[in-house]
Scaffold this active site. Structure first.
Site, mmCIF file in Angstrom:
data_model
loop_
_atom_site.group_PDB
_atom_site.id
_atom_site.type_symbol
_atom_site.label_atom_id
_atom_site.label_comp_id
_atom_site.label_asym_id
_atom_site.label_seq_id
_atom_site.Cartn_x
_atom_site.Cartn_y
_atom_site.Cartn_z
ATOM 1 N N THR A 61 0.838 -1.191 0.000
ATOM 2 C CA THR A 61 0.000 0.000 0.000
ATOM 3 C C THR A 61 0.880 1.250 0.000
ATOM 4 O O THR A 61 2.098 1.163 -0.196
ATOM 5 C CB THR A 61 -1.028 -0.061 1.161
ATOM 6 O OG1 THR A 61 -1.920 1.040 1.035
ATOM 7 C CG2 THR A 61 -0.371 -0.040 2.531
ATOM 8 N N LYS A 65 3.338 1.280 -3.871
ATOM 9 C CA LYS A 65 2.712 0.545 -4.979
ATOM 10 C C LYS A 65 3.457 0.728 -6.309
ATOM 11 O O LYS A 65 3.556 -0.212 -7.091
ATOM 12 C CB LYS A 65 1.259 0.996 -5.165
ATOM 13 C CG LYS A 65 0.326 0.555 -4.055
ATOM 14 C CD LYS A 65 -1.101 0.955 -4.392
ATOM 15 C CE LYS A 65 -2.000 0.786 -3.196
ATOM 16 N NZ LYS A 65 -3.402 1.085 -3.496
ATOM 17 N N GLY A 129 -2.803 7.936 -8.727
ATOM 18 C CA GLY A 129 -2.674 6.482 -8.792
ATOM 19 C C GLY A 129 -4.008 5.766 -8.606
ATOM 20 O O GLY A 129 -4.272 4.758 -9.276
ATOM 21 N N ARG A 151 -7.906 18.630 -10.626
ATOM 22 C CA ARG A 151 -7.426 19.985 -10.307
ATOM 23 C C ARG A 151 -6.356 20.402 -11.304
ATOM 24 O O ARG A 151 -6.385 21.485 -11.858
ATOM 25 C CB ARG A 151 -6.891 19.950 -8.862
ATOM 26 C CG ARG A 151 -6.532 21.258 -8.285
ATOM 27 C CD ARG A 151 -6.210 21.065 -6.815
ATOM 28 N NE ARG A 151 -5.116 20.095 -6.601
ATOM 29 C CZ ARG A 151 -4.632 19.772 -5.410
ATOM 30 N NH1 ARG A 151 -5.135 20.332 -4.317
ATOM 31 N NH2 ARG A 151 -3.655 18.905 -5.288
ATOM 32 N N GLY A 237 -15.293 4.052 0.797
ATOM 33 C CA GLY A 237 -14.373 3.062 0.250
ATOM 34 C C GLY A 237 -14.120 1.836 1.120
ATOM 35 O O GLY A 237 -13.256 1.021 0.792
HETATM 36 P P1 ATR Z 1 -3.506 8.503 -5.081
HETATM 37 O O1 ATR Z 1 -2.434 7.510 -5.369
HETATM 38 O O2 ATR Z 1 -4.252 8.252 -3.793
HETATM 39 O O3 ATR Z 1 -4.426 8.721 -6.237
HETATM 40 P P2 ATR Z 1 -2.045 10.828 -5.785
HETATM 41 O O4 ATR Z 1 -1.458 10.072 -6.923
HETATM 42 O O5 ATR Z 1 -1.181 11.706 -4.945
HETATM 43 O O6 ATR Z 1 -2.737 9.860 -4.764
HETATM 44 O O7 ATR Z 1 -3.270 11.689 -6.357
HETATM 45 C C1 ATR Z 1 -4.055 12.509 -5.560
HETATM 46 C C2 ATR Z 1 -5.188 13.081 -6.414
HETATM 47 O O8 ATR Z 1 -6.033 13.875 -5.587
HETATM 48 C C3 ATR Z 1 -4.700 13.987 -7.529
HETATM 49 O O9 ATR Z 1 -5.578 13.854 -8.628
HETATM 50 C C4 ATR Z 1 -4.848 15.376 -6.883
HETATM 51 O O10 ATR Z 1 -4.990 16.432 -7.806
HETATM 52 P P3 ATR Z 1 -3.688 17.101 -8.503
HETATM 53 O O11 ATR Z 1 -3.281 16.157 -9.597
HETATM 54 O O12 ATR Z 1 -4.156 18.391 -9.004
HETATM 55 O O13 ATR Z 1 -2.651 17.213 -7.407
HETATM 56 C C5 ATR Z 1 -6.118 15.180 -6.126
HETATM 57 N N1 ATR Z 1 -6.292 16.121 -5.011
HETATM 58 C C6 ATR Z 1 -5.622 16.147 -3.832
HETATM 59 N N2 ATR Z 1 -6.088 17.136 -3.025
HETATM 60 C C7 ATR Z 1 -7.086 17.757 -3.718
HETATM 61 C C8 ATR Z 1 -7.959 18.847 -3.440
HETATM 62 N N3 ATR Z 1 -7.910 19.511 -2.279
HETATM 63 N N4 ATR Z 1 -8.866 19.193 -4.385
HETATM 64 C C9 ATR Z 1 -8.920 18.549 -5.574
HETATM 65 N N5 ATR Z 1 -8.121 17.493 -5.899
HETATM 66 C C10 ATR Z 1 -7.211 17.109 -4.983
#
Ligand code: ATR
EC number: 1.1.1.25
Length: 273
Positions: A61, A65, A129, A151, A237
Protein backbone atom coordinates in the site's frame (compact mmCIF):
# COMPACT_ATOMS: atom_id res chain seq x y z
CA UNK A 1 2.34 -21.88 8.29
CA UNK A 2 2.08 -19.83 5.07
CA UNK A 3 3.03 -16.20 5.72
CA UNK A 4 1.54 -13.06 4.16
CA UNK A 5 1.78 -9.41 5.09
CA UNK A 6 1.08 -5.87 4.01
CA UNK A 7 3.91 -3.41 3.30
CA UNK A 8 3.12 0.27 3.81
CA UNK A 9 4.25 3.39 5.59
CA UNK A 10 2.47 4.19 7.81
CA UNK A 11 0.69 0.84 8.07
CA UNK A 12 0.00 0.41 11.78
CA UNK A 13 -3.71 1.19 11.35
CA UNK A 14 -4.14 -1.09 8.34
CA UNK A 15 -7.26 -3.26 8.45
CA UNK A 16 -5.74 -5.86 6.11
CA UNK A 17 -4.63 -8.28 8.88
CA UNK A 18 -8.14 -8.16 10.36
CA UNK A 19 -9.77 -8.79 6.97
CA UNK A 20 -7.43 -11.58 5.83
CA UNK A 21 -7.57 -13.35 9.17
CA UNK A 22 -11.37 -13.47 8.84
CA UNK A 23 -11.10 -14.68 5.23
CA UNK A 24 -8.71 -17.45 6.31
CA UNK A 25 -11.02 -18.55 9.12
CA UNK A 26 -14.04 -18.52 6.82
CA UNK A 27 -12.34 -20.59 4.08
CA UNK A 28 -10.41 -22.80 6.53
CA UNK A 29 -7.05 -21.80 5.10
CA UNK A 30 -4.03 -22.00 7.41
CA UNK A 31 -2.07 -18.78 7.10
CA UNK A 32 -0.81 -15.85 9.10
CA UNK A 33 -0.98 -12.24 7.96
CA UNK A 34 1.12 -9.44 9.45
CA UNK A 35 2.31 -5.86 8.96
CA UNK A 36 5.63 -4.46 7.70
CA UNK A 37 6.54 -0.77 7.83
CA UNK A 38 9.95 -0.40 6.19
CA UNK A 39 11.73 2.95 5.94
CA UNK A 40 10.94 4.37 2.54
CA UNK A 41 14.39 3.51 1.12
CA UNK A 42 14.37 -0.02 2.60
CA UNK A 43 11.25 -1.42 0.94
CA UNK A 44 13.09 -3.22 -1.89
CA UNK A 45 15.44 -4.98 0.52
CA UNK A 46 12.70 -5.90 3.00
CA UNK A 47 10.50 -7.28 0.22
CA UNK A 48 13.37 -9.48 -1.02
CA UNK A 49 14.12 -10.68 2.54
CA UNK A 50 10.45 -11.53 3.17
CA UNK A 51 10.31 -13.82 0.14
CA UNK A 52 13.80 -15.26 0.75
CA UNK A 53 12.59 -16.26 4.21
CA UNK A 54 9.60 -18.18 2.86
CA UNK A 55 6.86 -15.53 2.54
CA UNK A 56 4.10 -16.62 0.13
CA UNK A 57 2.59 -13.27 -0.80
CA UNK A 58 2.00 -9.70 0.26
CA UNK A 59 -0.12 -6.64 -0.20
CA UNK A 60 1.52 -3.32 -0.93
CA UNK A 61 0.00 0.00 0.00
CA UNK A 62 0.95 3.70 0.11
CA UNK A 63 3.67 4.75 -0.69
CA UNK A 64 5.14 1.57 -2.21
CA UNK A 65 2.71 0.55 -4.98
CA UNK A 66 4.64 2.18 -7.83
CA UNK A 67 7.97 0.86 -6.56
CA UNK A 68 6.54 -2.66 -6.23
CA UNK A 69 5.62 -2.40 -9.91
CA UNK A 70 9.36 -2.20 -10.72
CA UNK A 71 10.46 -4.94 -8.31
CA UNK A 72 8.39 -7.96 -9.39
CA UNK A 73 9.46 -10.49 -12.06
CA UNK A 74 6.19 -10.49 -13.94
CA UNK A 75 3.08 -8.27 -14.12
CA UNK A 76 -0.58 -9.18 -14.63
CA UNK A 77 -2.27 -7.23 -17.45
CA UNK A 78 -4.31 -5.21 -14.94
CA UNK A 79 -1.19 -4.29 -12.93
CA UNK A 80 0.51 -3.21 -16.15
CA UNK A 81 -2.47 -0.97 -16.97
CA UNK A 82 -2.63 0.45 -13.44
CA UNK A 83 1.11 1.20 -13.34
CA UNK A 84 1.09 -0.01 -9.74
CA UNK A 85 1.11 -3.26 -7.78
CA UNK A 86 -0.94 -3.86 -4.62
CA UNK A 87 -0.67 -7.67 -4.52
CA UNK A 88 2.39 -9.91 -4.96
CA UNK A 89 2.32 -13.67 -5.15
CA UNK A 90 5.28 -16.04 -5.14
CA UNK A 91 4.31 -18.66 -7.72
CA UNK A 92 5.20 -22.34 -7.48
CA UNK A 93 7.94 -21.66 -10.06
CA UNK A 94 9.56 -19.08 -7.78
CA UNK A 95 8.38 -16.11 -9.85
CA UNK A 96 7.23 -12.92 -8.10
CA UNK A 97 3.95 -12.04 -9.80
CA UNK A 98 2.70 -8.46 -9.40
CA UNK A 99 -1.03 -7.84 -9.61
CA UNK A 100 -3.42 -5.00 -8.91
CA UNK A 101 -6.80 -5.76 -7.36
CA UNK A 102 -7.88 -2.19 -6.48
CA UNK A 103 -9.98 -1.50 -9.58
CA UNK A 104 -11.65 -4.91 -9.45
CA UNK A 105 -12.43 -4.20 -5.78
CA UNK A 106 -14.05 -0.89 -6.66
CA UNK A 107 -16.23 -2.42 -9.37
CA UNK A 108 -17.23 -5.36 -7.15
CA UNK A 109 -18.24 -2.96 -4.38
CA UNK A 110 -20.23 -0.72 -6.74
CA UNK A 111 -22.09 -3.80 -7.99
CA UNK A 112 -22.74 -5.03 -4.48
CA UNK A 113 -24.45 -1.67 -3.83
CA UNK A 114 -26.63 -2.25 -6.90
CA UNK A 115 -25.01 0.50 -9.01
CA UNK A 116 -25.45 -0.07 -12.74
CA UNK A 117 -22.32 0.74 -14.72
CA UNK A 118 -23.31 -0.36 -18.22
CA UNK A 119 -24.59 2.59 -20.28
CA UNK A 120 -24.07 4.95 -17.36
CA UNK A 121 -22.42 8.36 -17.39
CA UNK A 122 -19.54 8.27 -14.90
CA UNK A 123 -17.56 11.19 -13.51
CA UNK A 124 -14.18 10.28 -12.03
CA UNK A 125 -12.60 12.96 -9.84
CA UNK A 126 -8.80 12.89 -9.57
CA UNK A 127 -6.04 11.67 -11.86
CA UNK A 128 -3.54 10.11 -9.46
CA UNK A 129 -2.67 6.48 -8.79
CA UNK A 130 -6.13 5.61 -7.46
CA UNK A 131 -7.83 6.93 -10.61
CA UNK A 132 -5.36 5.12 -12.87
CA UNK A 133 -6.10 1.81 -11.14
CA UNK A 134 -9.85 2.27 -11.53
CA UNK A 135 -10.02 3.21 -15.21
CA UNK A 136 -9.63 -0.12 -17.01
CA UNK A 137 -12.04 -2.07 -14.75
CA UNK A 138 -14.63 0.75 -15.01
CA UNK A 139 -14.35 0.95 -18.81
CA UNK A 140 -14.71 -2.84 -19.02
CA UNK A 141 -18.24 -2.37 -17.65
CA UNK A 142 -19.16 -0.42 -20.81
CA UNK A 143 -20.33 2.95 -19.48
CA UNK A 144 -21.74 5.30 -22.14
CA UNK A 145 -19.23 7.96 -21.06
CA UNK A 146 -16.47 8.34 -18.51
CA UNK A 147 -15.25 11.86 -17.78
CA UNK A 148 -12.11 12.52 -15.74
CA UNK A 149 -11.84 15.87 -13.92
CA UNK A 150 -8.73 16.86 -12.03
CA UNK A 151 -7.43 19.98 -10.31
CA UNK A 152 -4.36 19.75 -12.56
CA UNK A 153 -6.14 19.37 -15.89
CA UNK A 154 -3.11 18.17 -17.87
CA UNK A 155 -2.95 15.03 -15.70
CA UNK A 156 -6.58 14.21 -16.53
CA UNK A 157 -5.84 14.74 -20.22
CA UNK A 158 -2.84 12.40 -20.06
CA UNK A 159 -4.87 9.69 -18.33
CA UNK A 160 -7.74 9.98 -20.83
CA UNK A 161 -5.27 9.69 -23.71
CA UNK A 162 -3.68 6.64 -22.13
CA UNK A 163 -6.99 4.77 -21.69
CA UNK A 164 -9.02 5.95 -24.69
CA UNK A 165 -8.34 2.67 -26.51
CA UNK A 166 -10.48 0.94 -23.88
CA UNK A 167 -13.64 3.06 -24.11
CA UNK A 168 -15.29 6.49 -24.27
CA UNK A 169 -13.09 8.37 -21.81
CA UNK A 170 -12.44 12.13 -21.94
CA UNK A 171 -10.98 14.82 -19.69
CA UNK A 172 -12.83 17.99 -18.66
CA UNK A 173 -11.97 20.77 -16.26
CA UNK A 174 -14.18 21.10 -13.17
CA UNK A 175 -15.65 24.25 -14.75
CA UNK A 176 -16.58 22.43 -17.97
CA UNK A 177 -18.60 19.68 -16.27
CA UNK A 178 -22.28 19.73 -17.18
CA UNK A 179 -25.30 17.49 -17.62
CA UNK A 180 -26.58 14.54 -15.63
CA UNK A 181 -24.01 12.07 -14.33
CA UNK A 182 -25.27 8.76 -12.94
CA UNK A 183 -22.23 8.13 -10.77
CA UNK A 184 -19.47 10.31 -9.32
CA UNK A 185 -16.37 8.55 -7.97
CA UNK A 186 -14.05 10.62 -5.82
CA UNK A 187 -10.53 9.21 -6.16
CA UNK A 188 -8.85 12.41 -4.94
CA UNK A 189 -7.07 12.53 -1.62
CA UNK A 190 -8.92 15.79 -0.77
CA UNK A 191 -11.01 14.14 1.96
CA UNK A 192 -7.79 13.24 3.81
CA UNK A 193 -7.27 16.94 4.51
CA UNK A 194 -10.99 17.48 5.05
CA UNK A 195 -11.06 19.33 1.73
CA UNK A 196 -13.45 19.06 -1.20
CA UNK A 197 -12.80 18.73 -4.92
CA UNK A 198 -14.17 21.92 -6.54
CA UNK A 199 -17.34 20.37 -7.93
CA UNK A 200 -20.39 22.56 -8.69
CA UNK A 201 -23.33 21.64 -6.39
CA UNK A 202 -25.62 21.80 -9.44
CA UNK A 203 -24.12 18.50 -10.64
CA UNK A 204 -25.64 16.68 -7.66
CA UNK A 205 -29.20 15.40 -8.09
CA UNK A 206 -31.37 12.96 -6.16
CA UNK A 207 -30.76 9.99 -8.48
CA UNK A 208 -26.98 10.29 -8.60
CA UNK A 209 -24.77 7.70 -6.91
CA UNK A 210 -21.77 9.09 -5.02
CA UNK A 211 -18.69 6.98 -4.21
CA UNK A 212 -15.74 8.20 -2.15
CA UNK A 213 -12.73 5.86 -2.23
CA UNK A 214 -11.78 7.23 1.21
CA UNK A 215 -13.53 6.06 4.37
CA UNK A 216 -13.68 6.89 8.03
CA UNK A 217 -15.70 6.29 11.18
CA UNK A 218 -18.01 9.11 10.04
CA UNK A 219 -18.92 10.52 6.62
CA UNK A 220 -16.02 11.85 4.56
CA UNK A 221 -16.10 15.55 3.71
CA UNK A 222 -17.16 14.70 0.16
CA UNK A 223 -20.02 12.43 1.22
CA UNK A 224 -21.33 15.01 3.71
CA UNK A 225 -21.20 17.66 1.01
CA UNK A 226 -23.01 15.45 -1.53
CA UNK A 227 -25.74 14.59 1.00
CA UNK A 228 -26.22 18.28 1.77
CA UNK A 229 -26.85 18.86 -1.92
CA UNK A 230 -29.44 16.12 -2.24
CA UNK A 231 -27.57 12.89 -3.07
CA UNK A 232 -29.47 9.92 -1.66
CA UNK A 233 -27.08 7.08 -2.49
CA UNK A 234 -23.63 7.60 -1.00
CA UNK A 235 -20.92 4.98 -0.50
CA UNK A 236 -17.47 5.14 1.05
CA UNK A 237 -14.37 3.06 0.25
CA UNK A 238 -14.66 0.53 3.07
CA UNK A 239 -16.38 -1.99 0.81
CA UNK A 240 -13.68 -1.48 -1.83
CA UNK A 241 -11.06 -2.24 0.83
CA UNK A 242 -12.72 -5.58 1.62
CA UNK A 243 -13.36 -6.44 -2.05
CA UNK A 244 -9.79 -5.73 -3.19
CA UNK A 245 -8.61 -7.91 -0.30
CA UNK A 246 -10.95 -10.72 -1.36
CA UNK A 247 -9.53 -10.51 -4.87
CA UNK A 248 -5.95 -10.68 -3.49
CA UNK A 249 -6.88 -13.65 -1.28
CA UNK A 250 -8.27 -15.39 -4.37
CA UNK A 251 -5.02 -14.74 -6.29
CA UNK A 252 -2.98 -16.26 -3.45
CA UNK A 253 -5.17 -19.17 -2.34
CA UNK A 254 -7.32 -19.99 -5.38
CA UNK A 255 -10.46 -19.74 -3.25
CA UNK A 256 -12.80 -16.74 -3.12
CA UNK A 257 -13.95 -15.67 0.34
CA UNK A 258 -17.36 -14.13 0.96
CA UNK A 259 -17.23 -10.41 1.77
CA UNK A 260 -20.60 -9.44 3.29
CA UNK A 261 -20.04 -10.81 6.78
CA UNK A 262 -16.42 -9.59 6.85
CA UNK A 263 -17.51 -6.08 5.89
CA UNK A 264 -20.08 -6.14 8.70
CA UNK A 265 -17.44 -7.23 11.22
CA UNK A 266 -15.03 -4.58 9.97
CA UNK A 267 -17.69 -1.88 10.40
CA UNK A 268 -18.31 -3.11 13.92
CA UNK A 269 -14.55 -3.07 14.59
CA UNK A 270 -14.33 0.52 13.33
CA UNK A 271 -17.37 1.58 15.36
CA UNK A 272 -19.37 2.48 12.24
CA UNK A 273 -22.30 0.24 13.28
P1 ATR B 1 -3.51 8.50 -5.08
O1 ATR B 1 -2.43 7.51 -5.37
O2 ATR B 1 -4.25 8.25 -3.79
O3 ATR B 1 -4.43 8.72 -6.24
P2 ATR B 1 -2.05 10.83 -5.78
O4 ATR B 1 -1.46 10.07 -6.92
O5 ATR B 1 -1.18 11.71 -4.94
O6 ATR B 1 -2.74 9.86 -4.76
O7 ATR B 1 -3.27 11.69 -6.36
C1 ATR B 1 -4.06 12.51 -5.56
C2 ATR B 1 -5.19 13.08 -6.41
O8 ATR B 1 -6.03 13.87 -5.59
C3 ATR B 1 -4.70 13.99 -7.53
O9 ATR B 1 -5.58 13.85 -8.63
C4 ATR B 1 -4.85 15.38 -6.88
O10 ATR B 1 -4.99 16.43 -7.81
P3 ATR B 1 -3.69 17.10 -8.50
O11 ATR B 1 -3.28 16.16 -9.60
O12 ATR B 1 -4.16 18.39 -9.00
O13 ATR B 1 -2.65 17.21 -7.41
C5 ATR B 1 -6.12 15.18 -6.13
N1 ATR B 1 -6.29 16.12 -5.01
C6 ATR B 1 -5.62 16.15 -3.83
N2 ATR B 1 -6.09 17.14 -3.03
C7 ATR B 1 -7.09 17.76 -3.72
C8 ATR B 1 -7.96 18.85 -3.44
N3 ATR B 1 -7.91 19.51 -2.28
N4 ATR B 1 -8.87 19.19 -4.39
C9 ATR B 1 -8.92 18.55 -5.57
N5 ATR B 1 -8.12 17.49 -5.90
C10 ATR B 1 -7.21 17.11 -4.98
Amino acid sequence: MDRYLVFGHPVRHSKSPFIHTLFARQTQQELEYGLAEPAVDEFAQDLRTFFDQGGKGCNVTVPFKEQAFTLVDCLSPRAKRAGAVNTIKLTDDGVLLGDNTDGAGLVADLKSHGVTLADSRILLLGAGGAARGALAPLLAELPSELVIANRTHTKAQQLAAEFCDLGPVTAQTYEQLAGLFDLVINSTSASLQGELPPLAPALIHTDIAIYDMMYGASDTAFISWAKQHGARQTMDGLGMLVEQAAEAFTVWRGIRPGTKQVLRELKRNLGVI
